[in-house]
Scaffold this active site. Structure first.
Site, PDB file in Angstrom:
ATOM      1  N   CYS A 147      -3.636   2.512  -3.110  1.00 12.84           N
ATOM      2  CA  CYS A 147      -3.753   3.855  -2.516  1.00 12.84           C
ATOM      3  C   CYS A 147      -4.378   4.873  -3.467  1.00 12.84           C
ATOM      4  O   CYS A 147      -4.792   5.950  -3.035  1.00 12.84           O
ATOM      5  CB  CYS A 147      -2.396   4.338  -2.028  1.00 12.84           C
ATOM      6  N   HIS A 182      -2.782  11.982  -1.189  1.00 10.77           N
ATOM      7  CA  HIS A 182      -2.760  10.708  -0.463  1.00 10.77           C
ATOM      8  C   HIS A 182      -1.801  10.824   0.726  1.00 10.77           C
ATOM      9  O   HIS A 182      -0.660  11.256   0.573  1.00 10.77           O
ATOM     10  CB  HIS A 182      -2.325   9.602  -1.417  1.00 10.77           C
ATOM     11  N   ASN A 229      -1.153   5.834   6.908  1.00  5.57           N
ATOM     12  CA  ASN A 229      -1.571   5.631   5.521  1.00  5.57           C
ATOM     13  C   ASN A 229      -2.739   4.654   5.517  1.00  5.57           C
ATOM     14  O   ASN A 229      -2.557   3.465   5.777  1.00  5.57           O
ATOM     15  CB  ASN A 229      -0.384   5.073   4.721  1.00  5.57           C
TER      16      ASN A 229
END
Ligand code: COA
Length: 322
Positions: free
Chosen positions: A111, A240, A270
């Site tokens: 990520c 993020h 996500n």
């Protein structure tokens, strides 16, 4: 020394929308739980034709078009779900874009991949090694999820986002003013896909949550100090997009009002390395930002890895990937 300046942004999403209601029909979860605990309402799932390289190519094409250019001196693809174990995905994406012969490589930082790739491209431009770069974050993690694991299935979605950078000066909108990158391999088992047939994505959600807040807010302070900015001077936090509660906690610890945190996860979940450039593209689509605004980017991911970037908002127009 040149400054790296973002001049274009682009995003790409798979066509298939998977809502919380779809998921609650196939696993023991509810729309209410997912919204309350994560902020996510729907996400996209890639089909067999929508590989990481396909999504990355489309996002890259749109970022080049947004900048009004048709080439770049360097292509970096941040992905932890490459089309193949080897070779890397970036050479194929570069070739798809007609950039055969240009340096192209992948960065694997889960990520945090886009923040890692953007900082690396900025170093390359600042050093004079290249005068332009295309940075793409692309992941298709839904292919690696255990369909019976409700803790990961509700969170992840697929997508790609990209930024085009060129050499410029610090006063230009889109200039990168500071970056910081970190890793701690002692946390490798917190987020992982072990080797072996039938291995699925595994995550220790609670521990990740806590470490993510500490790591992201700490790296935000580092780039604020390097850029010579205060938290009060920040116009937008593009963190993020993992969980709305994490976004709010990071903003609060960093001393930035939650209203300044860009939220895109409600529509895409996500998307790992794609999450920050997709959120930036979404902010541009919605006209949320003015060129020259002070913006902080930050991410935390598998590795563990984390980092942050301080930049000003570019002067650009984008295509809505939704
Ligand atoms: N639907 C319904 N209930 C669920 C559920 C779901 N999808 N997932 C978990 N639960 C249940 C748990 O089984 C638990 O039940 P119990 O109390 O009976 O044991 C309860 O909800 C609370 O679980 P918990 O794990 O404490 O939830 P949480 O509030 O920590 O939320 C995550 C779980 C995964 C959403 C959260 O930890 C998170 O977002 N972590 C970070 C994830 C992340 O950012 N990953 C990527 C980083 S790059």
């Amino acid at each position: 020394m040149s400054t790296a300046v973002v001049r274009g942004l682009g995003g790409a999403l798979p066509g298939k929308v998977v809502t919380n209601h779809h998921l609650s029909a196939v696993m023991d979860t509810t729309d209410e739980w997912i919204r309350r605990r994560t902020g996510i309402v729907e996400r996209r799932h890639a089909d067999e034709t929508e590989s990481t390289s396909v999504l990355a190519t489309l996002a890259g094409e749109r970022a080049l078009a947004s900048a009004g250019v048709d080439s770049a001196g360097l292509v970096i693809v941040a992905t932890s779900t490459p089309d193949k174990v080897c070779p890397a995905t970036a050479p194929k994406v570069a070739a798809n874009l007609g950039l055969n012969g240009v340096a192209a490589f992948d960065i694997s930082a889960v990520c945090s991949g886009f923040v890692y790739a953007l900082a690396t491209a900025a170093w390359a431009i600042e050093s004079g090694s290249t005068s332009s770069a295309l940075v793409i974050g692309a992941d298709t993690f839904t292919r690696l999820l255990d369909p019976t694991d409700r803790t990961t299935s509700v969170i992840f979605g697929d997508g790609a986002g990209a930024a085009y950078l060129a050499a410029g000066t610090p006063d230009q909108p889109g200039a990168i003013h500071a970056s910081t990158l970190h890793a701690d391999g002692d946390g490798e088992s917190l987020i992982q896909v072990p080797r072996g047939a039938g291995s699925f994505f595994e995550m220790q959600g609670k521990e990740v949550f806590t470490q993510a807040v500490t790591a992201m807010s700490g790296s935000l302070q580092t780039v604020l100090d390097s850029a010579g900015w205060t938290a009060a001077e920040v116009d937008s936090l593009i963190a993020h997009q993992a969980n709305l509660r994490i976004l709010n906690a990071v903003a609060s610890v960093a001393g930035i009002p939650a209203a300044k945190a860009e939220v895109h996860l409600d529509r895409v979940g996500n998307t790992s390395a794609a999450s920050i450039p997709l959120a930036m593209t979404d902010a541009a689509t919605k006209g949320h930002r003015t060129p020259g605004d002070r913006v902080l980017l930050t991410a935390f991911g598998g590795g563990t890895t984390w980092g942050a970037i301080a930049m000003t908002w570019p002067s650009i127009s984008v295509v809505d990937p939704h």
